[in-house]
Design a protein around this motif. Structure first.
Motif, mmCIF file in Angstrom:
data_model
loop_
_atom_site.group_PDB
_atom_site.id
_atom_site.type_symbol
_atom_site.label_atom_id
_atom_site.label_comp_id
_atom_site.label_asym_id
_atom_site.label_seq_id
_atom_site.Cartn_x
_atom_site.Cartn_y
_atom_site.Cartn_z
ATOM 1 N N LEU A 118 -45.282 25.641 6.752
ATOM 2 C CA LEU A 118 -46.002 24.608 7.317
ATOM 3 C C LEU A 118 -46.789 24.268 5.722
ATOM 4 N N GLY A 119 -47.132 24.625 5.225
ATOM 5 C CA GLY A 119 -48.134 24.347 3.445
ATOM 6 C C GLY A 119 -47.174 24.144 2.570
ATOM 7 N N PRO A 120 -46.478 24.636 2.285
ATOM 8 C CA PRO A 120 -45.090 23.976 1.640
ATOM 9 C C PRO A 120 -44.745 22.792 1.791
ATOM 10 N N ASP A 122 -45.899 20.342 3.454
ATOM 11 C CA ASP A 122 -46.730 19.540 3.389
ATOM 12 C C ASP A 122 -47.025 19.003 1.995
ATOM 13 N N PRO B 113 -51.574 30.016 10.356
ATOM 14 C CA PRO B 113 -51.921 30.475 8.836
ATOM 15 C C PRO B 113 -51.335 29.728 7.382
ATOM 16 N N GLU B 114 -50.992 29.130 6.092
ATOM 17 C CA GLU B 114 -50.284 28.315 5.430
ATOM 18 C C GLU B 114 -48.785 28.329 5.647
ATOM 19 N N ARG B 115 -48.265 29.379 6.352
ATOM 20 C CA ARG B 115 -46.690 29.094 6.308
ATOM 21 C C ARG B 115 -46.284 29.589 8.327
ATOM 22 N N PHE B 116 -47.677 28.796 8.869
ATOM 23 C CA PHE B 116 -46.842 28.535 9.950
ATOM 24 C C PHE B 116 -45.728 27.847 10.041
ATOM 25 N N PRO B 117 -45.057 27.892 11.102
ATOM 26 C CA PRO B 117 -43.675 27.382 11.392
ATOM 27 C C PRO B 117 -43.173 25.411 11.055
ATOM 28 N N LEU B 118 -42.685 25.321 10.282
ATOM 29 C CA LEU B 118 -42.656 23.839 10.402
ATOM 30 C C LEU B 118 -41.854 22.141 11.298
ATOM 31 N N ALA B 121 -44.776 22.518 13.676
ATOM 32 C CA ALA B 121 -45.975 22.100 13.669
ATOM 33 C C ALA B 121 -45.305 20.615 13.813
ATOM 34 N N ARG B 125 -47.575 17.544 15.604
ATOM 35 C CA ARG B 125 -48.443 16.493 15.377
ATOM 36 C C ARG B 125 -47.909 15.277 16.365
ATOM 37 N N PRO B 133 -53.034 23.806 7.639
ATOM 38 C CA PRO B 133 -52.257 25.100 7.223
ATOM 39 C C PRO B 133 -53.639 25.829 6.793
#
Lengths: 390, 390
Positions: A118-120, A122, B113-118, B121, B125, B133
C-alpha cells in the motif's frame, strides 16, 4: 525457454495499462517468476510487452544482471535514492525513485498483484501514476503451465522427495512393536522423529521444507493435523511430504499411507478404494478436461461406496473432505485446482491427485501422486510404490 | 508477559486512528507479534487500545482461539464470506467482510504497516474506512524490546546455533590437508558440505534456516558471498550461522572465523584487531548509548590501525565495510541498528556485535556475538570460544 506472457499482454491491453508492476521479495512466487531473480529484500519488477526491467539496490545489481531474466536492470542509485532519502526520508524517497523509474519507460498506469504494498502504491498515486490491483491473478494463471525446464525442477524435487519417503518407510520397517507402540533404537518412534529423518534426508538432497505430515490414527483423520507423539501399530500412518528445492525454488508433493502390523478390514478397504480413486482420476486426466471433472470422478467412486463427500454434503466432517488436488510449482499450492470450479487442464500443468478418507474412529488414508499433463494424457512423476503394510 | 503496546496506543492517538490493522500471514513478523498466531494463509489482526481481535477462516478458528494472544477471534463465516463470494467474487466479498468486521468494533480509521496489501486497502477505502500506511514502523520499534520469554527463545536458538558451529568446527578439525585443500573422508571438503552439516545439526535441534555462510579466502572478502567450493588450508574461513527456531520463530546469530593450518601474519593481526574491536564494542554497550556510538567505537579502532571504514570513506570496498550489528528476534535483522543513525539502546534489546575486515587479496575475518542489553550493561548470550586456528 521463456514462459508465454501473451495473456499478460492481453490483460494490459484490456485494462489499458502500460505495464505490470511487482514490488516484493522473491519469496513472492509471482515476483520470482516474472523477474527470474532471487533476493531476500524487496525489489521492483516492471513488465511491459516490450521488456522486463528490474529496479534493485546497488548491492544486488551485479547479481541481478547475471542471474535475472530481465532485459534491463536499474539501480536505485541511478535515481539518487540515497540523496532523496537524506532529504525526504525513506518512504518519500522510494516513491520518487519509483515514479522516475516508471517515467523513464513511459509508464503512467500499472496493474499490480492484489497484495501489492500500500505505501509504495500510495506514493505512485500521489505522483499521478494509475495503480490498479488486478483480481484475475493473471501471472498465477500463466505460472500454471510449466516449461520443460520447470518440469525438470519439479522432477528433481520429486526425486529428493522419494528418497525422504524411503527414509521414513525404512524407519517404520526397522521399528519393533512393543505393547502396540512402535519402538526404534529403544525409544518410542514418534511422528517428530520420522519428520526429522525426512527433513534431514531432504536437506542431504538439496531440498528444504517447513512442514511435513506424519500423522497416525485419529490425528490422521484431520487432514490439517501434522501429527505428533508415538506412532502405533495396526493404525494408518499418513506421510505427506512437500519439499522445495533450495536451488530452483520448485516443489514436489507426495503422500503415502502405511500400517505397521495388521490393518483393520476397514482401513484395508479404504486403502483399496482410495487407490482405485487415484487410478480413476489419473485415467481421466487429459487436456480439455476440467479440474472439477477429475474431482467428480473421485467423488463418484467414494459416494458409490457409501462414503460422504463435501460434494454431497458441504458440512461433512468424515469421508472425502478435501479437494482432489492442486497445481504445484514455485508455490506448493497453485493453479489449476482439481476441485469444484477447477480450471480446464492444459499440457504442462503439474498437479497432484490425492484422494483420501477420514474418520476419527477409523483414522485417515490418503494416496497422492504428482503428475504433468501432456498433449494426450499425463505423465506420472511419481515412481514410489503404493503399498499399505510395511 | 505481554509486550508493551503503549507506544502503539500513542501513535493511534497522535494520528487520530481507531485501530491498527494487519492483513498478512504470520511469516510477517509484525503479524505474528501482534496476533501471537501462526498461519500460512493471510489473516487479519485488528489492534485497538481496548482489545486485539483476529479474523480468520473457519479452518483456523479453533487453533486461533487456543494459541493466539487475541482477546477475541472472529470467523469470516460470521460475516457470510462464502455467500458473498458466490455473489460478488472473492475480492469484493473480502472487502465487505473486512468492512463489517471493523464496523462491529466501531473502527472507521486504521493505520497499517507500510506494506499492507493494496487490494484489501482499496476495498476498505471504497467503504469509507480511512486506511493510512504508517511510516514510523511503530510495531517494529516495540518488537525491539524483548520480554523475558522472547529472550529465552533467542537463548534456545543460540544453544542450537552453538551445536551447529561445533559441528562445523569439528569437520574442519577432522579434515586433512592435501596440496593446500581440505580433504574429509577422501573428498575435498567444500563449503557446501560444511553448510549441510550445519543445517542438519540445526534441524536435529529444532531449528531451520535457508542460508548459511561458509566462505573461504577471497569469497569471504565479500560479506554477502555465502561461499562455495573446496575449502583451503592457511586461509580464513568465515562461518556465519543465523538459525530460526521452528517452534518459536525466534532467531540467533553468530559468526566465527577459522584457519586450518597456518594463518598469514596479516590474517592473525586482523583477527586480533577484530577481537579487540568486539570487546571494545561490548564494553560500550549499555542503556542510553546509541547504536551509532557503539558502531563508532569499532570504526575508531579499525581506523586507528590504518584500515578503511565506510564511516571514513563511504565508497570503501576493503576494510570494515558493513555496520557493527543489528537487532535479532522474529526477524534475523530488526531494530535497533548498531550502525550510523542507530537507535538508543534499551534494556531488553537483543543485538549482534560483528566487526570484520575484508580484502579480496587477504580474505575476510569476522567475529560476531549476540547479546542482550541489561539495566546496567549487557549479557552475552554467546558462549562459543573465539579462536582462530583449528
Amino acid at each position: 525457454m521463456d514462459p508465454d506472457f501473451s495473456r499478460l499482454d492481453d490483460l494490459l491491453a484490456e485494462e489499458d495499462a502500460d505495464g505490470y508492476l511487482v514490488d516484493d521479495t522473491s519469496h513472492n512466487s509471482t515476483q520470482k517468476y516474472l523477474s527470474g531473480f532471487d533476493a531476500h529484500d524487496p525489489f521492483v519488477t516492471l513488465y511491459t510487452p516490450e521488456r522486463t526491467v528490474l529496479l534493485v539496490s546497488a548491492l544486488e545489481y551485479g547479481r541481478a544482471k547475471k542471474q535475472s531474466r530481465a532485459d534491463e536492470v536499474r539501480r536505485s542509485a541511478d535515481y539518487d535514492y540515497r540523496e532523496l532519502r537524506a532529504e525526504y526520508g525513506p518512504a518519500e524517497a522510494k516513491a520518487r525513485v519509483h515514479a522516475a523509474f516508471l517515467a523513464d519507460y513511459d509508464v503512467s498506469s500499472v496493474l499490480t498483484p492484489e497484495r501489492f504494498p500500500l505505501g509504495p502504491a500510495d506514493g505512485l498515486r500521489e505522483r499521478d501514476v494509475t495503480v490498479t490491483p488486478e483480481e484475475s491473478d493473471r501471472v498465477t494463471e500463466i505460472r500454471a503451465t510449466k516449461t520443460e525446464e520447470e518440469r525438470r525442477h519439479v522432477r528433481d524435487a520429486q526425486a529428493a522427495n522419494e528418497e525422504a519417503m524411503r527414509a521414513a518407510e525404512d524407519l517404520l520397517v526397522a521399528a519393533e512393536v512393543d505393547d502396540g507402540v512402535l519402538v526404534y533404537e529403544g525409544e518410542p518412534l514418534t511422528s517428530e522423529r520420522v519428520k526429522e529423518e525426512i527433513e534431514v534426508t531432504l536437506l542431504r538432497h538439496g531440498c528444504g521444507l517447513d512442514d511435513t505430515i506424519v500423522a497416525c490414527g485419529a490425528d490422521a483423520a484431520d487432514p490439517h493435523d501434522q501429527g505428533s507423539g508415538p506412532l502405533r501399530a495396526d493404525e494408518a500412518i499418513i506421510v505427506d511430504i512437500f519439499p522445495r528445492s533450495k536451488t530452483t525454488g520448485y516443489h514436489a508433493d507426495m503422500t503415502r499411507t502405511f500400517v505397521k502390523g495388521a490393518p483393520s478390514d476397514e482401513i484395508r478397504e479404504w486403502f483399496d478404494l482410495t487407490h482405485e480413486a487415484l487410478d480413476a482420476a489419473l485415467d481421466a486426466l487429459e487436456p480439455g478436461v476440467t479440474g472439477e471433472e477429475v474431482h467428480d470422478v473421485v467423488c463418484d467412486i467414494y459416494e458409490a461406496a457409501g462414503h460422504d463427500t463435501l460434494r454431497a454434503n458441504p458440512t461433512a466432517e468424515t469421508g472425502f473432505i478435501h479437494s482432489t488436488g492442486h497445481g504445484v510449482g514455485l508455490d506448493v499450492h497453485e493453479l489449476p485446482r482439481i476441485a469444484p470450479g477447477g480450471e480446464e487442464l492444459k499440457p504442462g500443468h503439474v498437479v497432484t491427485v490425492e484422494p483420501g478418507l477420514y474418520d476419527p474412529s477409523v483414522g485417515g488414508v490418503r494416496i497422492e501422486d504428482i503428475v504433468v499433463v501432456t498433449e494426450d494424457g499425463y505423465e506420472n512423476l511419481t515412481s514410489y510404490p503404493v503399498k499399505l503394510v510395511v
